[in-house]
Design a protein around this motif. Structure first.
Motif, PDB file in Angstrom:
ATOM      1  N   LEU A 173    -124.607 -11.699  60.112  1.00  0.00           N
ATOM      2  CA  LEU A 173    -123.702 -10.896  60.937  1.00  0.00           C
ATOM      3  C   LEU A 173    -123.907  -9.403  60.732  1.00  0.00           C
ATOM      4  O   LEU A 173    -123.549  -8.600  61.591  1.00  0.00           O
ATOM      5  CB  LEU A 173    -122.241 -11.241  60.619  1.00  0.00           C
ATOM      6  CG  LEU A 173    -121.818 -12.703  60.710  1.00  0.00           C
ATOM      7  CD1 LEU A 173    -120.329 -12.820  60.452  1.00  0.00           C
ATOM      8  CD2 LEU A 173    -122.177 -13.282  62.069  1.00  0.00           C
ATOM      9  N   HIS A 174    -124.435  -9.043  59.558  1.00  0.00           N
ATOM     10  CA  HIS A 174    -124.659  -7.626  59.248  1.00  0.00           C
ATOM     11  C   HIS A 174    -125.851  -7.520  58.326  1.00  0.00           C
ATOM     12  O   HIS A 174    -125.994  -8.313  57.391  1.00  0.00           O
ATOM     13  CB  HIS A 174    -123.426  -7.019  58.564  1.00  0.00           C
ATOM     14  CG  HIS A 174    -123.646  -5.616  58.065  1.00  0.00           C
ATOM     15  ND1 HIS A 174    -123.430  -4.515  58.846  1.00  0.00           N
ATOM     16  CD2 HIS A 174    -124.071  -5.150  56.855  1.00  0.00           C
ATOM     17  CE1 HIS A 174    -123.720  -3.418  58.145  1.00  0.00           C
ATOM     18  NE2 HIS A 174    -124.106  -3.789  56.938  1.00  0.00           N
ATOM     19  N   SER A 175    -126.716  -6.538  58.585  1.00  0.00           N
ATOM     20  CA  SER A 175    -127.897  -6.352  57.752  1.00  0.00           C
ATOM     21  C   SER A 175    -128.168  -4.864  57.591  1.00  0.00           C
ATOM     22  O   SER A 175    -128.038  -4.087  58.551  1.00  0.00           O
ATOM     23  CB  SER A 175    -129.115  -7.040  58.386  1.00  0.00           C
ATOM     24  OG  SER A 175    -130.259  -6.881  57.568  1.00  0.00           O
ATOM     25  N   THR A 176    -128.527  -4.463  56.367  1.00  0.00           N
ATOM     26  CA  THR A 176    -128.857  -3.065  56.117  1.00  0.00           C
ATOM     27  C   THR A 176    -129.902  -2.974  55.020  1.00  0.00           C
ATOM     28  O   THR A 176    -129.969  -3.851  54.149  1.00  0.00           O
ATOM     29  CB  THR A 176    -127.607  -2.253  55.713  1.00  0.00           C
ATOM     30  OG1 THR A 176    -127.985  -0.886  55.496  1.00  0.00           O
ATOM     31  CG2 THR A 176    -126.990  -2.799  54.425  1.00  0.00           C
ATOM     32  N   THR A 177    -130.696  -1.911  55.084  1.00  0.00           N
ATOM     33  CA  THR A 177    -131.645  -1.609  54.003  1.00  0.00           C
ATOM     34  C   THR A 177    -131.390  -0.216  53.441  1.00  0.00           C
ATOM     35  O   THR A 177    -132.167   0.279  52.625  1.00  0.00           O
ATOM     36  CB  THR A 177    -133.097  -1.677  54.525  1.00  0.00           C
ATOM     37  OG1 THR A 177    -133.255  -0.751  55.608  1.00  0.00           O
ATOM     38  CG2 THR A 177    -133.437  -3.077  54.994  1.00  0.00           C
ATOM     39  N   THR A 178    -130.272   0.419  53.858  1.00  0.00           N
ATOM     40  CA  THR A 178    -129.981   1.794  53.442  1.00  0.00           C
ATOM     41  C   THR A 178    -128.554   1.941  52.941  1.00  0.00           C
ATOM     42  O   THR A 178    -127.921   2.975  53.130  1.00  0.00           O
ATOM     43  CB  THR A 178    -130.224   2.768  54.597  1.00  0.00           C
ATOM     44  OG1 THR A 178    -129.408   2.370  55.724  1.00  0.00           O
ATOM     45  CG2 THR A 178    -131.673   2.792  55.002  1.00  0.00           C
ATOM     46  N   ALA A 179    -128.015   0.903  52.336  1.00  0.00           N
ATOM     47  CA  ALA A 179    -126.636   0.966  51.869  1.00  0.00           C
ATOM     48  C   ALA A 179    -126.505   1.949  50.707  1.00  0.00           C
ATOM     49  O   ALA A 179    -127.435   2.125  49.908  1.00  0.00           O
ATOM     50  CB  ALA A 179    -126.160  -0.416  51.440  1.00  0.00           C
ATOM     51  N   ALA A 180    -125.318   2.571  50.606  1.00  0.00           N
ATOM     52  CA  ALA A 180    -125.095   3.608  49.594  1.00  0.00           C
ATOM     53  C   ALA A 180    -124.080   3.197  48.539  1.00  0.00           C
ATOM     54  O   ALA A 180    -123.675   4.016  47.718  1.00  0.00           O
ATOM     55  CB  ALA A 180    -124.637   4.893  50.283  1.00  0.00           C
ATOM     56  N   GLY A 181    -123.659   1.927  48.541  1.00  0.00           N
ATOM     57  CA  GLY A 181    -122.694   1.468  47.544  1.00  0.00           C
ATOM     58  C   GLY A 181    -121.291   1.958  47.841  1.00  0.00           C
ATOM     59  O   GLY A 181    -120.946   2.284  48.984  1.00  0.00           O
TER      60      GLY A 181
END
Length: 567
Positions: A108-116
């Motif tokens: 449902l959600h995907s990221t490769t740049t998460a910042a915590g």
């Protein structure tokens, strides 16, 4: 009156809305629900801590990629929002996924740049299981979440309201069963008695072979929705869950070749009067053994199990205490305490007297005194210093057995411990069924405080059960701030005990948390949901602390300011 009722309803609605996070119109579904993870850094950081609603507890994974944590919402839900509160060990790349069966996942959600930090994710999808799947760590550590919250809507936030335990106290049949000194009366019935300290095992003489099986007769045809297995270390690597109408022709409703042992909760669909675990490959050299085999569903001819104990109120109320305010020289209150005379276990060197070594000091303290005082005729181990088999020391041990037993609550004591090689003060609890013949460790032991006189900068809190005891108990050492000495002053040790586990505190600071769910999934059955009684003692010598030496001061005193129980 109608306008007043409308106003009250509006106020309630606004109050409920204010309890939701900004932007969340749907209720929180995940709190307190069953949760599993790919790994945990240690038992201190269980997966359950991410859905317990406590922002001060967290799940932490092993230090590798990938890792995941998933929550079982109990029913299919429409998911609208996921909140993640990351610890410093966060994911730069991760997915939020849903599944109907915990096997096939939809992202449902995907990221490769998460910042915590704190992340609020608006999503759209449906499923019973929701997972955070981390694929790239931001640090050298693992993945760690303070909170994992799932919001959405569902017709039911728990199991089917008609679903119930069908197997309690029902007849069981097995391929073989064990009955010897290593596993006494390990018959099929033990797997269906809701007693986590009793088990079924295949025979040690004829049953350590494949296949091995056990089935339960539910008394009538039932619709099966869930099976819970709590394995002993002798578990099945490959097995099937099967149903039958006649205990002859079997239909498989679940199969695996990668069984993990410990606790397995299996969602299945099947119909039959009989339900069988059919093991085809053992995980080790031994046979098959189950502490619990629980079958849930509708129909059958179920017997209602005893009601589980109630959790303490919040905040809890004082229900029992001893403030030790009697005059100097007076003995412990006979209405609250009984002496426990005799020699101690663990090759201890003392003889516990009949309250001769326990009295009040007139200043609000119980004094438990260890003395260098020979006691002839006692069944003592050989003293390593003197070679004598006569006890060279006396001390005090007392408990609330037969006086006061309780299940769950906050139990605490304010204690000042002594210092010196060979001294071993303790504040702990034993399962009350020990008094009626159940042997240790099957009754359970909860150690709240143990300090070794040779190292008075470290304290220990531990639990002991059949599957983890002695040196293998589940516990943790901890220290005072700045490495202070426990023997310099009084300190308050407490265990906050409920149906989810035990939180140990020292002077109000949490030092160790034991999660029931995590223990069942990683160590073995949790056997602490029944009455216990309190014990205070000051041991001398023994396997763990070792013997006294010439510098050990005698007499030595353990001072207890109070003992209190809240429920």
């Amino acid at each position: 009156m109608r306008r007043l009722a409308t106003l009250i309803a509006l106020m309630i609605t606004l109050s409920l809305m204010s309890a939701l996070p900004a932007g969340a119109a749907d209720p929180l579904l995940s709190q307190g629900k069953p949760v599993t993870a790919s790994s945990t850094e240690s038992i201190v950081f269980p997966a359950s801590a991410a859905v317990d609603g406590d922002a001060g507890t967290r799940w932490s994974s092993a230090f590798a990629d990938p890792q995941w944590i998933q929550v079982d919402l109990g029913a299919t839900a429409s998911i609208s929002q996921v909140e993640l509160s990351w610890e410093a060990a966060y994911a730069t790349a991760f997915q939020v996924q849903v599944s109907a069966d915990g096997g096939a996942w939809t992202t449902l959600h995907s990221t490769t740049t998460a910042a915590g930090g704190a992340q609020t994710l608006t999503v759209s999808g449906s499923g019973r299981y929701v997972r955070v799947h981390g694929t790239a760590r931001a640090t050298q550590w693992g993945y760690s979440l303070w909170e994992f919250k799932v919001y959405g809507t569902t017709g039911s936030t728990g199991p089917d309201p008609g679903e119930r335990l069908l197997s309690y106290n029902k007849p069981g049949v097995a391929s073989t069963s064990q009955h010897d000194v290593n596993c006494w009366e390990c018959t099929p019935a033990r797997a269906f008695d809701l007693d986590p300290a009793s088990r079924w095992a295949t025979s040690s003489t004829t049953g350590w072979v494949d296949p091995g099986w056990i089935y339960v007769d539910l008394g009538a045809t039932a619709q099966i929705s869930k099976v819970v297995l709590q394995w002993d270390p002798a578990y099945a690597r490959s097995f099937q869950i099967q149903v039958s109408n006649d205990a002859s022709a079997w239909t498989t409703v679940y199969t695996t070749t990668t069984g993990t042992g410990f606790k397995q909760t299996l969602n299945v669909t099947g119909t039959g009067r009989y339900v069988r675990m059919y093991g085809t490959q053992r995980a080790g050299a031994y046979g098959y053994s189950l502490w619990e085999f629980q079958v849930y569903g509708t129909g059958g001819n179920p017997t209602d199990p005893p009601a589980p104990p109630k959790d303490p109120a919040n905040p809890p109320a004082l229900v029992w205490s001893d403030e030790f305010n009697s005059p100097s020289g007076s003995k412990p209150d006979a209405a609250k305490w009984r002496a426990d005379p005799g020699t101690g276990p663990n090759n201890e060197l003392e003889y516990y007297t009949n309250h001769d070594n326990a009295s009040m000091d007139g200043q609000g303290h119980l004094v438990m005194e260890a003395r260098k005082q020979a006691t002839p005729g006692s069944a003592c181990p050989t003293d390593p210093l003197t070679g004598s088999t006569t006890c060279q020391y006396t001390s005090a041990r007392m408990n609330t057995g037969t006086k006061f037993h309780f299940t769950y609550g906050r139990v605490e004591a304010r204690i000042k411990v002594p210092k010196g090689n060979g001294l071993w003060p303790a504040f702990w609890m034993m399962g009350a069924d020990f008094l009626t013949g159940r042997p240790w460790p099957y009754n359970g032991e909860i150690d709240i405080m143990e300090v070794l006189g040779k190292d008075v900068k470290t304290s220990y809190s531990t639990v002991h059960a059949p599957a983890y005891n002695g040196g293998g108990g589940v516990g943790s050492p901890y220290t005072l701030p700045s490495g202070a000495d426990f023997s310099d002053d009084f300190h308050v040790w407490a265990a906050n005990w409920d149906s989810k586990g035990i939180v140990y505190t020292l002077d109000g600071r949490t030092v160790f948390t034991i999660s029931k769910d995590q223990v069942e999934q990683t160590r073995g059955p949790w056997i602490f949901d029944h009455p216990f009684y309190i014990i205070l003692n000051l041991a001398v010598g023994g396997d763990w602390p070792g013997p006294p030496n010439a510098a050990t001061p005698f007499p030595s005193r353990m001072l207890v300011d109070y003992v209190r129980v809240y429920q």
